[in-house]
Design a protein around this motif. Sequence first.
Motif, PDB file in Angstrom:
ATOM      1  N   GLY A  35       0.835  -1.247  -0.077  1.00 36.89           N
ATOM      2  CA  GLY A  35      -0.016  -0.040   0.022  1.00 36.89           C
ATOM      3  C   GLY A  35       0.879   1.176  -0.004  1.00 36.89           C
ATOM      4  O   GLY A  35       0.237   2.126  -0.352  1.00 36.89           O
ATOM      5  N   SER A  38       2.076   1.535  -4.082  1.00 34.75           N
ATOM      6  CA  SER A  38       1.283   1.363  -5.359  1.00 34.75           C
ATOM      7  C   SER A  38       1.201   2.636  -5.816  1.00 34.75           C
ATOM      8  O   SER A  38       0.938   2.807  -7.207  1.00 34.75           O
ATOM      9  CB  SER A  38      -0.012   0.686  -4.902  1.00 34.75           C
ATOM     10  OG  SER A  38      -0.712   1.348  -3.870  1.00 34.75           O
ATOM     11  N   LEU A  39       0.809   3.752  -5.282  1.00 37.94           N
ATOM     12  CA  LEU A  39       0.666   5.051  -5.744  1.00 37.94           C
ATOM     13  C   LEU A  39       2.003   5.467  -6.581  1.00 37.94           C
ATOM     14  O   LEU A  39       1.722   6.096  -7.517  1.00 37.94           O
ATOM     15  CB  LEU A  39       0.461   6.002  -4.490  1.00 37.94           C
ATOM     16  CG  LEU A  39      -0.115   7.230  -5.266  1.00 37.94           C
ATOM     17  CD1 LEU A  39      -1.103   8.012  -4.330  1.00 37.94           C
ATOM     18  CD2 LEU A  39       0.810   8.384  -5.844  1.00 37.94           C
ATOM     19  N   LYS A 121       4.937   8.563  -0.222  1.00 32.56           N
ATOM     20  CA  LYS A 121       3.756   7.756   0.094  1.00 32.56           C
ATOM     21  C   LYS A 121       3.749   7.243   1.321  1.00 32.56           C
ATOM     22  O   LYS A 121       2.785   6.645   1.757  1.00 32.56           O
ATOM     23  CB  LYS A 121       4.004   6.549  -0.977  1.00 32.56           C
ATOM     24  CG  LYS A 121       2.619   5.739  -1.059  1.00 32.56           C
ATOM     25  CD  LYS A 121       1.274   6.751  -1.281  1.00 32.56           C
ATOM     26  CE  LYS A 121      -0.032   5.949  -0.923  1.00 32.56           C
ATOM     27  NZ  LYS A 121      -0.192   5.839   0.579  1.00 32.56           N
ATOM     28  N   SER A 145      -3.228   7.585   2.442  1.00 28.90           N
ATOM     29  CA  SER A 145      -4.204   6.940   1.774  1.00 28.90           C
ATOM     30  C   SER A 145      -5.557   6.810   2.623  1.00 28.90           C
ATOM     31  O   SER A 145      -6.563   6.653   2.187  1.00 28.90           O
ATOM     32  CB  SER A 145      -3.833   5.551   1.204  1.00 28.90           C
ATOM     33  OG  SER A 145      -2.802   5.636   0.301  1.00 28.90           O
ATOM     34  N   THR A 166      -6.808  10.633   0.027  1.00 25.48           N
ATOM     35  CA  THR A 166      -7.741   9.913  -0.704  1.00 25.48           C
ATOM     36  C   THR A 166      -9.199   9.992  -0.226  1.00 25.48           C
ATOM     37  O   THR A 166     -10.001  10.180  -0.959  1.00 25.48           O
ATOM     38  CB  THR A 166      -7.556   8.593  -0.663  1.00 25.48           C
ATOM     39  OG1 THR A 166      -6.033   8.294  -1.061  1.00 25.48           O
ATOM     40  CG2 THR A 166      -8.193   7.611  -1.606  1.00 25.48           C
ATOM     41  N   PRO A 184      -9.052   8.524  -5.282  1.00 26.89           N
ATOM     42  CA  PRO A 184      -8.218   7.343  -5.645  1.00 26.89           C
ATOM     43  C   PRO A 184      -7.055   7.500  -6.804  1.00 26.89           C
ATOM     44  O   PRO A 184      -7.528   8.368  -7.747  1.00 26.89           O
ATOM     45  CB  PRO A 184      -9.234   6.369  -5.917  1.00 26.89           C
ATOM     46  CG  PRO A 184     -10.306   6.778  -6.457  1.00 26.89           C
ATOM     47  CD  PRO A 184     -10.351   8.248  -5.614  1.00 26.89           C
ATOM     48  N   ASN A 285      -5.610   1.413  -0.605  1.00 28.92           N
ATOM     49  CA  ASN A 285      -5.200   1.394  -2.261  1.00 28.92           C
ATOM     50  C   ASN A 285      -6.018   0.058  -2.581  1.00 28.92           C
ATOM     51  O   ASN A 285      -6.485   0.222  -3.771  1.00 28.92           O
ATOM     52  CB  ASN A 285      -3.717   1.179  -2.185  1.00 28.92           C
ATOM     53  CG  ASN A 285      -3.004   2.321  -1.682  1.00 28.92           C
ATOM     54  OD1 ASN A 285      -2.830   3.189  -2.602  1.00 28.92           O
ATOM     55  ND2 ASN A 285      -2.393   2.081  -0.713  1.00 28.92           N
ATOM     56  N   SER A 286      -6.122  -1.016  -1.955  1.00 31.38           N
ATOM     57  CA  SER A 286      -6.641  -2.129  -2.622  1.00 31.38           C
ATOM     58  C   SER A 286      -8.272  -2.087  -2.912  1.00 31.38           C
ATOM     59  O   SER A 286      -8.901  -2.349  -3.821  1.00 31.38           O
ATOM     60  CB  SER A 286      -6.641  -3.460  -1.592  1.00 31.38           C
ATOM     61  OG  SER A 286      -5.259  -3.882  -1.517  1.00 31.38           O
ATOM     62  N   GLU A 289      -8.949   0.029  -5.763  1.00 34.29           N
ATOM     63  CA  GLU A 289      -8.779  -0.740  -6.896  1.00 34.29           C
ATOM     64  C   GLU A 289     -10.228  -1.467  -7.374  1.00 34.29           C
ATOM     65  O   GLU A 289     -10.620  -1.532  -8.376  1.00 34.29           O
ATOM     66  CB  GLU A 289      -7.708  -1.631  -6.971  1.00 34.29           C
ATOM     67  CG  GLU A 289      -6.190  -0.791  -6.693  1.00 34.29           C
ATOM     68  CD  GLU A 289      -5.147  -1.645  -6.903  1.00 34.29           C
ATOM     69  OE1 GLU A 289      -3.842  -1.133  -7.186  1.00 34.29           O
ATOM     70  OE2 GLU A 289      -5.180  -2.765  -6.621  1.00 34.29           O
TER      71      GLU A 289
END
Length: 380
Positions: A35, A38-39, A121, A145, A166, A184, A285-286, A289
């Motif tokens: 997490g 990922s960004l 991040k 996030s 986010t 996101p 993050n997940s 998605e």
Amino acid sequence: MICWPGKSYGVVVENKEHGGSLVKKIVLTGGGSTGHVSLNLALIPLLKEHGWDIFYIGSSTGIERNLIEKIPYVTYHAISTGKLRRYFDIKNFLDPLKVGLGVIQSQKLIRDIKPDIVFSKGGFVSVPVILAAWINRVPIISHESDMNLGLASKIALPFSKKMCFTFPETGKHIPDDKELFLGPVIRAQIKNGSRKKGLELCGFDDKKPVILVMGGSLGAQKINDTVRNCLSDLLRNYQIIHLCGKGKADSSIQMKGYKQFEYVDDELADLYAATDLIISRAGSNSIFEFLALKIPMILIPLPLSSSRGDQILNAQSFEKQGFCEVLDEEDLTVQLLTEKINGMYSRKYDYKKNMSDNNPGDGLMKLYDMIEKVSVSKKG
């Protein structure tokens, strides 16, 4: 190139000419979990497209190293890191020394690279980088996030030009002049999966719906155990992909319609495309998605005994918007999980409609525009 702590970092060349102008340089940081990377993975191709030189400062053993070092046009540097804990641990006495060494190493790297900007991040590895950038008067943009600021983000906030986030609710924790709501940011490749390839990867057919179970990059033992205890019932009506975490696969289970992976990377987009319903932790993050892909989800957030409660808030926010069902880990049983799965699948189109009505805009371009703006203001 990967530079290890305690070894020579070498000298990074001065800014090169690119298309008639000086190449801009950016240092990315963040790690400790997928997490926190990922960004950056979503941002890197856009930076490359616009001609940036990209450097990444992370740990020597964290998952960020595995994910970033395979990208040929990103230069990875490893530093010493220490974990930031809110609880007593004997390691708390040693880790400040590791963080201090990380600051020294980061300072040398920042002076050699001479970046126009640092983007963080989050995660504990980012703290030495942020401090070093501030000491060297390099502007910093940070990102959170989750709904509430984590410890690394709280440390980063005073030193950052902007704190991106986010969830809209996060803005109340950030001064008005520093806040930047992104919504996101989704990796482009996640949206380009093939259902056919995903099914083939698992040895599945298209006759039964597919459930994807994932407990984060490290796995989740109680979720793993409960799902495995449900298999005899679930496999009558579903096929199951199980991302169970490193070292947590059970080779004794060999059942048709059940496929285990300890961890996946490039294959994830195809597995998502093959998925009709997801059972997951509630890392931001997940779940964003899943939202972007319009996959109904059952979220089992990390309990307060194992976290600061951020996943609980994430899950509650999604539940209020009609994107998911939430199941507390303390209540997790074979019977309840089976009932949740069957109930959600029967109402899957309601959840899909709610997710289709959500249009948060392009968070990635908002972030890139701010990186450009802040890096230009530095030169001014």
